[in-house]
Design a protein around this motif. Sequence first.
Motif, short mmCIF file in Angstrom:
data_model
loop_
_atom_site.label_atom_id
_atom_site.label_comp_id
_atom_site.label_asym_id
_atom_site.label_seq_id
_atom_site.Cartn_x
_atom_site.Cartn_y
_atom_site.Cartn_z
N SER A 88 -4.17 27.89 1.41
CA SER A 88 -5.03 27.19 2.35
C SER A 88 -6.07 26.33 1.64
CB SER A 88 -5.71 28.19 3.28
OG SER A 88 -6.48 29.12 2.54
N ASP A 89 -6.60 26.81 0.50
CA ASP A 89 -7.61 26.03 -0.23
C ASP A 89 -7.02 24.71 -0.73
OD1 ASP A 89 -9.47 27.98 0.22
OD2 ASP A 89 -9.30 28.89 -1.78
N GLY A 90 -5.78 24.77 -1.23
CA GLY A 90 -5.14 23.56 -1.71
C GLY A 90 -4.89 22.57 -0.59
N LEU A 91 -4.48 23.08 0.57
CA LEU A 91 -4.22 22.22 1.72
C LEU A 91 -5.51 21.58 2.22
CD1 LEU A 91 -2.28 21.10 3.81
CD2 LEU A 91 -2.61 23.20 5.15
N VAL A 92 -6.56 22.40 2.30
CA VAL A 92 -7.85 21.87 2.75
C VAL A 92 -8.34 20.78 1.81
CG1 VAL A 92 -10.30 22.45 3.06
CG2 VAL A 92 -8.54 23.95 4.01
N GLU A 93 -8.19 21.01 0.51
CA GLU A 93 -8.63 20.03 -0.47
C GLU A 93 -7.85 18.73 -0.32
OE1 GLU A 93 -10.74 18.43 -3.79
OE2 GLU A 93 -11.12 20.06 -2.39
N PHE A 94 -6.53 18.84 -0.13
CA PHE A 94 -5.73 17.63 0.01
C PHE A 94 -6.10 16.88 1.29
CE2 PHE A 94 -2.17 15.09 1.42
CZ PHE A 94 -1.83 14.41 0.26
N GLU A 95 -6.26 17.59 2.38
CA GLU A 95 -6.59 16.95 3.65
C GLU A 95 -7.93 16.23 3.57
OE1 GLU A 95 -4.72 16.45 6.29
OE2 GLU A 95 -3.09 17.42 5.21
N ARG A 96 -8.82 16.72 2.75
CA ARG A 96 -10.11 16.07 2.57
C ARG A 96 -9.94 14.68 1.97
NH1 ARG A 96 -14.33 15.89 -1.19
NH2 ARG A 96 -13.19 17.10 -2.76
N HIS A 97 -8.91 14.52 1.15
CA HIS A 97 -8.67 13.25 0.48
C HIS A 97 -7.66 12.37 1.22
CE1 HIS A 97 -10.92 14.18 -3.20
NE2 HIS A 97 -10.44 15.41 -3.09
N ARG A 98 -6.97 12.92 2.20
CA ARG A 98 -5.88 12.18 2.84
C ARG A 98 -6.31 10.81 3.39
NH1 ARG A 98 -0.83 13.21 5.12
NH2 ARG A 98 -0.98 15.46 4.74
N PRO A 99 -7.41 10.70 4.15
CA PRO A 99 -7.77 9.37 4.69
C PRO A 99 -7.97 8.32 3.60
CG PRO A 99 -9.02 11.10 5.80
CD PRO A 99 -8.34 11.75 4.64
N ARG A 100 -8.63 8.70 2.51
CA ARG A 100 -8.84 7.75 1.42
C ARG A 100 -7.53 7.38 0.75
NH1 ARG A 100 -9.31 8.01 -3.91
NH2 ARG A 100 -9.06 10.26 -3.83
N LEU A 101 -6.63 8.36 0.59
CA LEU A 101 -5.34 8.08 -0.03
C LEU A 101 -4.52 7.13 0.83
CD1 LEU A 101 -4.41 11.68 -1.25
CD2 LEU A 101 -5.19 9.75 -2.67
N PHE A 102 -4.55 7.33 2.13
CA PHE A 102 -3.81 6.41 3.02
C PHE A 102 -4.40 5.01 2.94
CE2 PHE A 102 -3.42 4.16 7.05
CZ PHE A 102 -2.05 4.10 7.18
N ALA A 103 -5.73 4.92 2.95
CA ALA A 103 -6.37 3.61 2.87
C ALA A 103 -6.01 2.89 1.59
CB ALA A 103 -7.89 3.78 2.99
N LEU A 104 -5.93 3.63 0.50
CA LEU A 104 -5.55 3.04 -0.79
C LEU A 104 -4.09 2.61 -0.77
CD1 LEU A 104 -5.83 2.38 -3.79
CD2 LEU A 104 -5.59 4.82 -4.29
N ALA A 105 -3.22 3.48 -0.32
CA ALA A 105 -1.78 3.17 -0.30
C ALA A 105 -1.49 1.97 0.59
CB ALA A 105 -0.99 4.39 0.16
N TYR A 106 -2.18 1.88 1.72
CA TYR A 106 -1.94 0.75 2.62
C TYR A 106 -2.36 -0.56 1.96
CZ TYR A 106 -2.30 -2.47 6.50
OH TYR A 106 -2.17 -3.58 7.32
N ARG A 107 -3.50 -0.56 1.29
CA ARG A 107 -3.93 -1.78 0.61
C ARG A 107 -2.97 -2.16 -0.52
NH1 ARG A 107 -8.50 0.68 2.56
NH2 ARG A 107 -10.34 -0.60 3.06
N MET A 108 -2.35 -1.16 -1.13
CA MET A 108 -1.40 -1.42 -2.19
C MET A 108 -0.07 -1.95 -1.66
SD MET A 108 -2.25 -0.94 -5.41
CE MET A 108 -0.64 -0.63 -6.15
N LEU A 109 0.38 -1.42 -0.53
CA LEU A 109 1.74 -1.69 -0.06
C LEU A 109 1.81 -2.66 1.11
CD1 LEU A 109 2.99 2.01 -0.24
CD2 LEU A 109 3.55 0.18 -1.86
N GLY A 110 0.74 -2.79 1.88
CA GLY A 110 0.77 -3.65 3.05
C GLY A 110 1.62 -3.12 4.18
#
Length: 304
Positions: free
Chosen positions: A3-25
């Motif tokens: 659960s700790d690993g999942l919580v940590e990843f979910e904390r970063h998910r919005p930023r990761l999506f924002a980065l990936a979208y800017r990279m890939l369009g």
Amino acid sequence: MDSDGLVEFERHRPRLFALAYRMLGSAAEAEDAVQETYLRWDATDRAEIRSAEAWLTTILVNLCRTWLDSARARRETYVGPWLPEPVRTGHGELGPLESAEQRELVSMAMLTMLERLTPAERAVFVLREAFGYAHREIADMLDLSVANSQQLYRRATRHVRQERPRFDATPDHVRALFEKFLGAAQSGDVAALESMFTADIVSTADGGGKFTAARRPVVGAGRVAHYIHGLVTRLLPGFPDVSIDFDEVNGGPAVVFRTAGAVLMIATIDVVGDRISALRMVLNPDKLAFFARAEQASTGGSAA
């Protein structure tokens, strides 16, 4: 995953999506990149990771660099012009867009322009401009020297500056001009349409071969005015229940056309002074699916 690993990843998910979208369009490809990053996060020994943000960002941005190579090959065979996948941004979907500069970096115009950069140039530009990483951090993520990161950034910035759109119009001004444009288009007033355009306006329609649209950009005020008149003349009779609404898409006002509740087209414009300098229309249903799902989720609806 614990659960700790999942919580940590979910904390970063919005930023990761924002980065990936800017990279890939592409929102769909960005979701896939985030999911692949999650799978690697799940499979690694996280006890050895000193910074989750740095590790996740490094994995994601290098995945996107690899995917951009294959995406470029696919887009060479794409039917008609390719445009980025539109994303709603009124509720922080791509992070804070509080300044004109932040809105510009996710605009359809900018993302289209970034397609001309190499994957490495795009990665450095996005990490530096949109997320404020230092060149030392970028160099570590991309396995470059600091000097090489700086060189790639200068090259990317030079390419972007050559054709960078002007964003001197406020969202309210853009919307007012958009409303005037829609009125002229619906009334069939070709002369009024032409008077609203810059002489070198470019209209780009992305149908992806799945919706009838111009296979090449249409250039020039007169040609675009007649093209829009013809498009409206063909489109509205075929979809008599079309509704037209405004939404914030990619950091600016956009018009969303719907029929029977389904998204039919999303259109954005670039404005110079009191005239429209570019019109972009996404009609490919594959590129409207993410927007529709996000819209349904925000209103508590369910997919049909």
